[in-house]
Write a protein that holds these residues in place. Structure first.
Motif, PDB file in Angstrom:
ATOM      1  N   GLU A  27       0.853  -1.178   0.000  1.00 37.32           N
ATOM      2  CA  GLU A  27       0.000   0.000   0.000  1.00 37.32           C
ATOM      3  C   GLU A  27       0.891   1.231   0.000  1.00 37.32           C
ATOM      4  N   ALA A  28       0.291   2.393  -0.243  1.00 36.68           N
ATOM      5  CA  ALA A  28       1.047   3.648  -0.262  1.00 36.68           C
ATOM      6  C   ALA A  28       0.422   4.636   0.716  1.00 36.68           C
ATOM      7  N   ASP A  29       1.215   5.565   1.195  1.00 37.53           N
ATOM      8  CA  ASP A  29       0.704   6.599   2.089  1.00 37.53           C
ATOM      9  C   ASP A  29       0.056   7.708   1.273  1.00 37.53           C
ATOM     10  N   CYS A  30      -1.131   8.117   1.691  1.00 35.94           N
ATOM     11  CA  CYS A  30      -1.842   9.210   1.028  1.00 35.94           C
ATOM     12  C   CYS A  30      -1.067  10.509   1.235  1.00 35.94           C
ATOM     13  N   PRO A  31      -0.818  11.274   0.167  1.00 38.59           N
ATOM     14  CA  PRO A  31      -0.077  12.526   0.312  1.00 38.59           C
ATOM     15  C   PRO A  31      -0.883  13.630   1.007  1.00 38.59           C
ATOM     16  N   ILE A  32      -2.202  13.442   1.169  1.00 39.79           N
ATOM     17  CA  ILE A  32      -3.050  14.445   1.815  1.00 39.79           C
ATOM     18  C   ILE A  32      -3.172  14.193   3.318  1.00 39.79           C
ATOM     19  N   CYS A  33      -3.568  12.966   3.688  1.00 40.73           N
ATOM     20  CA  CYS A  33      -3.836  12.696   5.107  1.00 40.73           C
ATOM     21  C   CYS A  33      -2.918  11.635   5.720  1.00 40.73           C
ATOM     22  N   CYS A  34      -2.021  11.063   4.945  1.00 45.11           N
ATOM     23  CA  CYS A  34      -1.031  10.068   5.387  1.00 45.11           C
ATOM     24  C   CYS A  34      -1.625   8.716   5.781  1.00 45.11           C
ATOM     25  N   ALA A  35      -2.901   8.459   5.483  1.00 44.83           N
ATOM     26  CA  ALA A  35      -3.498   7.145   5.734  1.00 44.83           C
ATOM     27  C   ALA A  35      -2.972   6.152   4.685  1.00 44.83           C
ATOM     28  N   ARG A  36      -3.072   4.857   4.983  1.00 50.29           N
ATOM     29  CA  ARG A  36      -2.638   3.831   4.050  1.00 50.29           C
ATOM     30  C   ARG A  36      -3.685   3.683   2.949  1.00 50.29           C
ATOM     31  N   ALA A  37      -3.267   3.788   1.699  1.00 51.94           N
ATOM     32  CA  ALA A  37      -4.171   3.705   0.551  1.00 51.94           C
ATOM     33  C   ALA A  37      -3.859   2.461  -0.261  1.00 51.94           C
ATOM     34  N   GLY A  38      -4.891   1.835  -0.786  1.00 55.65           N
ATOM     35  CA  GLY A  38      -4.723   0.644  -1.613  1.00 55.65           C
ATOM     36  C   GLY A  38      -4.814   0.968  -3.092  1.00 55.65           C
ATOM     37  N   LYS A  39      -4.239   0.078  -3.894  1.00 56.71           N
ATOM     38  CA  LYS A  39      -4.290   0.255  -5.349  1.00 56.71           C
ATOM     39  C   LYS A  39      -5.713   0.108  -5.855  1.00 56.71           C
ATOM     40  N   VAL A  40      -6.020   0.826  -6.923  1.00 57.06           N
ATOM     41  CA  VAL A  40      -7.310   0.692  -7.592  1.00 57.06           C
ATOM     42  C   VAL A  40      -7.070   0.230  -9.023  1.00 57.06           C
ATOM     43  N   LEU A  41      -8.069  -0.393  -9.579  1.00 59.78           N
ATOM     44  CA  LEU A  41      -8.003  -0.791 -10.972  1.00 59.78           C
ATOM     45  C   LEU A  41      -8.180   0.467 -11.800  1.00 59.78           C
ATOM     46  N   SER A  42      -7.170   0.833 -12.557  1.00 62.75           N
ATOM     47  CA  SER A  42      -7.226   2.088 -13.302  1.00 62.75           C
ATOM     48  C   SER A  42      -7.459   1.831 -14.779  1.00 62.75           C
ATOM     49  N   THR A  43      -7.976   2.847 -15.452  1.00 63.76           N
ATOM     50  CA  THR A  43      -8.165   2.791 -16.891  1.00 63.76           C
ATOM     51  C   THR A  43      -6.891   3.289 -17.558  1.00 63.76           C
ATOM     52  N   PHE A  44      -6.755   3.041 -18.822  1.00 62.71           N
ATOM     53  CA  PHE A  44      -5.576   3.502 -19.539  1.00 62.71           C
ATOM     54  C   PHE A  44      -6.000   4.069 -20.885  1.00 62.71           C
ATOM     55  N   ALA A  45      -5.142   4.872 -21.439  1.00 63.24           N
ATOM     56  CA  ALA A  45      -5.413   5.457 -22.751  1.00 63.24           C
ATOM     57  C   ALA A  45      -4.868   4.534 -23.818  1.00 63.24           C
ATOM     58  N   ALA A  46      -5.683   4.223 -24.800  1.00 68.92           N
ATOM     59  CA  ALA A  46      -5.253   3.384 -25.912  1.00 68.92           C
ATOM     60  C   ALA A  46      -4.850   4.281 -27.072  1.00 68.92           C
TER      61      ALA A  46
END
Length: 77
Positions: A27-46
């Protein structure tokens, strides 16, 4: 290194982070509130895909004639 997209469960901030393959499962630390954030399924540009145009599909990429190489729109033969 790939770029991963994260969403913070505490403040719902969506952010991207460049992460080495060896740490891809972490997981990564949120740059706003420093909570632990999980990955999301992201879209991509084709590359070559058009959006919002009715009836138009993906634009072919690569060799295949047409354009100036094969006549067509340039008036060549």
């Amino acid at each position: 290194m790939p770029v991963y997209e994260y969403r913070c469960p505490a403040c719902t901030h969506l952010f991207e982070k460049l992460v080495p393959f060896a740490q891809a499962g972490r997981e990564a630390d949120c740059p706003i509130c420093c909570a632990r954030a999980g990955k999301v399924l992201s879209t991509f540009a084709a590359i070559g895909a058009s959006s919002g145009s009715a009836g138009s599909g993906p634009v072919p990429v690569g060799g295949g004639g047409g354009g100036c190489r094969g006549g067509g729109c340039c008036g060549g033969s």
